[in-house]
Design a protein around this motif. Structure first.
Motif, PDB file in Angstrom:
ATOM      1  N   GLY A   1      10.319   5.707  -6.220  1.00 16.60           N
ATOM      2  CA  GLY A   1      10.251   4.315  -5.793  1.00 16.60           C
ATOM      3  C   GLY A   1      10.770   3.349  -6.852  1.00 16.60           C
ATOM      4  N   ASN A   2      11.204   3.890  -7.982  1.00 19.01           N
ATOM      5  CA  ASN A   2      11.621   3.025  -9.093  1.00 19.01           C
ATOM      6  C   ASN A   2      13.071   3.255  -9.508  1.00 19.01           C
ATOM      7  OD1 ASN A   2       9.072   1.691  -9.499  1.00 19.01           O
ATOM      8  ND2 ASN A   2       8.308   3.638 -10.283  1.00 19.01           N
ATOM      9  N   THR A   3      13.879   3.695  -8.566  1.00 19.21           N
ATOM     10  CA  THR A   3      15.284   3.936  -8.867  1.00 19.21           C
ATOM     11  C   THR A   3      16.061   2.646  -8.626  1.00 19.21           C
ATOM     12  OG1 THR A   3      14.900   6.114  -7.941  1.00 19.21           O
ATOM     13  CG2 THR A   3      17.181   5.543  -8.417  1.00 19.21           C
ATOM     14  N   PHE A   4      16.925   2.297  -9.551  1.00 16.56           N
ATOM     15  CA  PHE A   4      17.773   1.126  -9.333  1.00 16.56           C
ATOM     16  C   PHE A   4      19.158   1.397  -9.925  1.00 16.56           C
ATOM     17  CE2 PHE A   4      17.873  -0.569 -13.668  1.00 16.56           C
ATOM     18  CZ  PHE A   4      16.759   0.023 -14.243  1.00 16.56           C
ATOM     19  N   THR A   5      20.099   0.547  -9.567  1.00 17.17           N
ATOM     20  CA  THR A   5      21.440   0.704 -10.108  1.00 17.17           C
ATOM     21  C   THR A   5      21.580  -0.233 -11.299  1.00 17.17           C
ATOM     22  OG1 THR A   5      22.230   1.249  -7.919  1.00 17.17           O
ATOM     23  CG2 THR A   5      23.894   0.644  -9.542  1.00 17.17           C
ATOM     24  N   SER A   6      21.926   0.323 -12.444  1.00 21.05           N
ATOM     25  CA  SER A   6      22.007  -0.492 -13.666  1.00 21.05           C
ATOM     26  C   SER A   6      23.232  -1.393 -13.603  1.00 21.05           C
ATOM     27  CB  SER A   6      22.116   0.417 -14.885  1.00 21.05           C
ATOM     28  OG  SER A   6      23.423   0.949 -14.962  1.00 21.05           O
ATOM     29  N   ALA A   7      23.291  -2.330 -14.549  1.00 22.09           N
ATOM     30  CA  ALA A   7      24.411  -3.271 -14.572  1.00 22.09           C
ATOM     31  C   ALA A   7      25.739  -2.519 -14.627  1.00 22.09           C
ATOM     32  CB  ALA A   7      24.269  -4.213 -15.764  1.00 22.09           C
ATOM     33  N   SER A   8      25.734  -1.374 -15.317  1.00 26.39           N
ATOM     34  CA  SER A   8      26.996  -0.629 -15.440  1.00 26.39           C
ATOM     35  C   SER A   8      27.261   0.253 -14.216  1.00 26.39           C
ATOM     36  CB  SER A   8      26.972   0.227 -16.705  1.00 26.39           C
ATOM     37  OG  SER A   8      25.996   1.251 -16.571  1.00 26.39           O
ATOM     38  N   GLY A   9      26.339   0.202 -13.232  1.00 27.56           N
ATOM     39  CA  GLY A   9      26.605   0.902 -11.978  1.00 27.56           C
ATOM     40  C   GLY A   9      26.027   2.303 -11.882  1.00 27.56           C
ATOM     41  N   ARG A  10      25.140   2.704 -12.821  1.00 26.30           N
ATOM     42  CA  ARG A  10      24.529   4.033 -12.745  1.00 26.30           C
ATOM     43  C   ARG A  10      23.176   3.954 -12.039  1.00 26.30           C
ATOM     44  NH1 ARG A  10      27.509   8.454 -15.201  1.00 26.30           N
ATOM     45  NH2 ARG A  10      29.233   7.328 -16.146  1.00 26.30           N
ATOM     46  N   LYS A  11      22.872   4.997 -11.291  1.00 23.61           N
ATOM     47  CA  LYS A  11      21.552   5.116 -10.690  1.00 23.61           C
ATOM     48  C   LYS A  11      20.599   5.504 -11.823  1.00 23.61           C
ATOM     49  CE  LYS A  11      19.922   7.857  -6.825  1.00 23.61           C
ATOM     50  NZ  LYS A  11      20.325   8.943  -5.940  1.00 23.61           N
ATOM     51  N   THR A  12      19.560   4.704 -12.041  1.00 20.99           N
ATOM     52  CA  THR A  12      18.682   5.004 -13.177  1.00 20.99           C
ATOM     53  C   THR A  12      17.232   4.652 -12.864  1.00 20.99           C
ATOM     54  OG1 THR A  12      18.453   4.756 -15.584  1.00 20.99           O
ATOM     55  CG2 THR A  12      19.006   2.758 -14.346  1.00 20.99           C
ATOM     56  N   ARG A  13      16.360   4.920 -13.832  1.00 22.20           N
ATOM     57  CA  ARG A  13      14.943   4.535 -13.759  1.00 22.20           C
ATOM     58  C   ARG A  13      14.534   4.148 -15.163  1.00 22.20           C
ATOM     59  NH1 ARG A  13      14.001  10.223 -10.624  1.00 22.20           N
ATOM     60  NH2 ARG A  13      14.321   9.450  -8.523  1.00 22.20           N
ATOM     61  N   HIS A  14      13.577   3.230 -15.253  1.00 25.82           N
ATOM     62  CA  HIS A  14      13.125   2.812 -16.574  1.00 25.82           C
ATOM     63  C   HIS A  14      11.742   3.382 -16.850  1.00 25.82           C
ATOM     64  CE1 HIS A  14      12.486   0.567 -20.174  1.00 25.82           C
ATOM     65  NE2 HIS A  14      13.706   0.060 -20.096  1.00 25.82           N
ATOM     66  N   LEU A  15      11.575   3.955 -18.042  1.00 22.56           N
ATOM     67  CA  LEU A  15      10.294   4.582 -18.379  1.00 22.56           C
ATOM     68  C   LEU A  15       9.128   3.603 -18.203  1.00 22.56           C
ATOM     69  CD1 LEU A  15       9.066   7.286 -19.491  1.00 22.56           C
ATOM     70  CD2 LEU A  15       9.062   6.198 -21.717  1.00 22.56           C
ATOM     71  N   GLU A  16       9.351   2.329 -18.530  1.00 21.22           N
ATOM     72  CA  GLU A  16       8.247   1.364 -18.398  1.00 21.22           C
ATOM     73  C   GLU A  16       7.845   1.176 -16.934  1.00 21.22           C
ATOM     74  OE1 GLU A  16       6.462   0.498 -20.898  1.00 21.22           O
ATOM     75  OE2 GLU A  16       7.912   1.538 -22.167  1.00 21.22           O
ATOM     76  N   ASP A  17       8.817   1.243 -16.018  1.00 18.68           N
ATOM     77  CA  ASP A  17       8.492   1.121 -14.590  1.00 18.68           C
ATOM     78  C   ASP A  17       7.688   2.332 -14.126  1.00 18.68           C
ATOM     79  OD1 ASP A  17      10.016  -1.142 -14.710  1.00 18.68           O
ATOM     80  OD2 ASP A  17      11.770  -0.293 -13.693  1.00 18.68           O
TER      81      ASP A  17
END
Ligand code: TRP
Ligand code: MN
Length: 461
Positions: free
Chosen positions: A367-383
């Protein structure tokens, strides 16, 4: 129960289950095999092969998960988003196992209860996709559905579903499980040794330093046991572990081919893994996946996303666990950090009030996947940590047990998720972005997460 219409009355009849009854239901996410004859031949071959796991082992896991459901143990389910046919070697299996064990030690100490260890391993090859096809530069090809179906290369031949891959998945699962069994019995999982690896993480990494005190406590606990005569090498319970296998049972024809009737009880078990789960995209009540799962006796899981209603979840409980066996059903919640505080409590209360003995597990990844500014599918450890904190808080308020964690990780030093002590930033993502599917925590981020969860657990004691 099914509905049969005769004349103007509607008659309810009991339709008995067998491993093929799912075929009469709509099945989402199944590959479009070009040659159905070749698929059926392969499935017959797989059906004639030995089972990968045994019914008795699935029953052992069921009883351990029963303890989790009662609040007496904690579940750690972890591994790759999708296993690969390419990264198939002893190193990769050993290293993935190592991270799971390292996390398990930290969690065992901080939760103060046994940790049930389940890998997303030895069979996690199939991926659900949001679209059947993918278009790049005007060229449209079938989507990549995981190595059990086709190849990831954007090339017409590679994307054709190939039934030989079903058999390769079987063999790779068998070899992987063989090594997992060997490592977990052969001294690799010795408590002292695994703790030593954690000490190295704490000593050698900037993020680890923060956990010096906790690691020191574990160190003293191990030394105390040794001083009392409980030497880790000579006490089997300190020297060995059981790691169970699990995967999303997506490709139902493959699961059917590995479903066997247990000679002791006459019950059916899907012997492709100890535990299987249903994905968020295929959990329709009248769909093929729920139909298949309701008849196998393995412990099963079901992903629960942010749109799930209490009625839907209760209906899943009734369908998948009508006998209310503790440990039979794990609800794997994947709501996202912003939705869990609102979305989870009504589900916890409904299931609690209905008296369903489920294991609640938190998947803080999907539920915490997003596309980073550079266009990669990512997740943030803090989320990820924030969703877990929300999960614990909701359970605390409902008086229910936050039973476990379900995470996607790899031991490799990939740069797929952001954050952590090694502070992977958006700029770092392209360095080693290797996943075939979702972004995974790397080895250090995984351990960092285990210590963060340990802090959460200790502050809630
Ligand atoms: N056998 C125990 C368990 O599985 C203790 C143990 C030994 C252990 N080695 C371990 C726990 C490695 C976690 C990781 O809990
Ligand atoms: Mn995933």
């Amino acid at each position: 129960m099914g509905q049969l219409r005769g004349g103007c009355e509607t008659v309810a009849v009991t339709i008995t289950w067998n491993p093929t009854t799912w075929r009469d239901r709509p099945a989402g996410q199944q590959p479009d095999w070009p040659d159905s004859g070749a698929v059926e031949t392969t499935l017959k071959t797989i059906a004639s092969y030995p089972p990968l796991v045994f019914a008795g082992e699935a029953r052992d896991l069921l009883s351990e998960l029963g303890r989790v459901a009662r609040g007496e143990a904690f579940l750690l389910q972890a591994g790759d988003c999708a296993e690969s046919f390419d990264a198939f070697n002893a190193n990769s299996i050993r290293e993935r196992l190592k991270v799971i064990l390292q996390m398990a030690v930290v969690l065992t100490y901080s939760a103060g209860v046994p940790v049930v260890k389940v890998g997303r391993i030895a069979g996690q090859f199939a991926k659900p996709r949001s679209a059947d096809t993918e278009t790049v530069d005007g060229v449209t090809l079938p989507s990549f559905r995981g190595h059990i179906v086709n190849d990831i290369a954007f090339d017409p031949a590679a994307r054709v579903p190939d039934p030989r891959r079903l058999e390769q998945a079987y063999h790779q699962s068998a070899a992987t499980l063989n090594l997992v069994r060997a490592f977990t019995r052969g001294g690799f999982a010795d408590l002292g040794r695994v703790h030593q690896w954690n000490q190295e993480f704490v000593a050698a990494s900037p993020e680890g330093a923060r956990y010096n005190a906790l690691a020191g406590e574990i160190e003293r606990a191990v030394r105390f046991m040794t001083a009392c005569g409980l030497d880790t090498a000579s006490v089997p319970s300190l020297h060995e572990v059981t790691v169970y296998t699990s995967h999303e049972a997506l490709i139902l024809a493959y699961e059917e081919a590995l479903t066997r009737q247990d000679s002791l009880t006459g019950d059916h078990y899907d012997c492709s893994a100890h535990m299987l789960w249903i994905g968020e995209r295929t959990r329709e009540l009248d769909g093929a996946h729920v139909e298949f799962f309701r008849g196998i006796r393995n412990p099963v899981g079901c992903k629960i996303g942010p749109t799930a209603t209490p009625d839907e979840v209760l209906a899943l409980c009734e369908s998948l666990n009508p006998d209310r066996i503790p440990g039979r059903l794990t609800l794997i919640v994947r709501m996202g950090k912003d939705r869990i505080a609102e979305g989870l409590p009504p589900l916890l209360e409904a299931v609690r009030d209905a008296g369903h003995p489920v294991v609640w597990s938190c998947d803080p990844m999907h539920g915490n996947t997003f596309t980073s500014a550079s266009g990669r599918k990512t997740r943030h450890l803090e989320d990820i940590v924030a969703e877990i904190a929300g999960f614990f808080a909701a359970h605390h308020a409902a008086g229910t047990w936050p039973g476990g964690l379900h995470v996607e990780l790899t031991s490799d030093d990939v740069t797929e998720c952001m954050g952590g002590g090694s502070a992977v930033s958006d700029d770092d993502l392209p360095l080693r972005y290797e996943t075939m599917c979702d972004p995974r925590l790397n080895g250090r981020q995984s351990l960092d997460l285990a210590f963060r969860v340990a802090e959460l657990l200790q502050s809630s004691h």
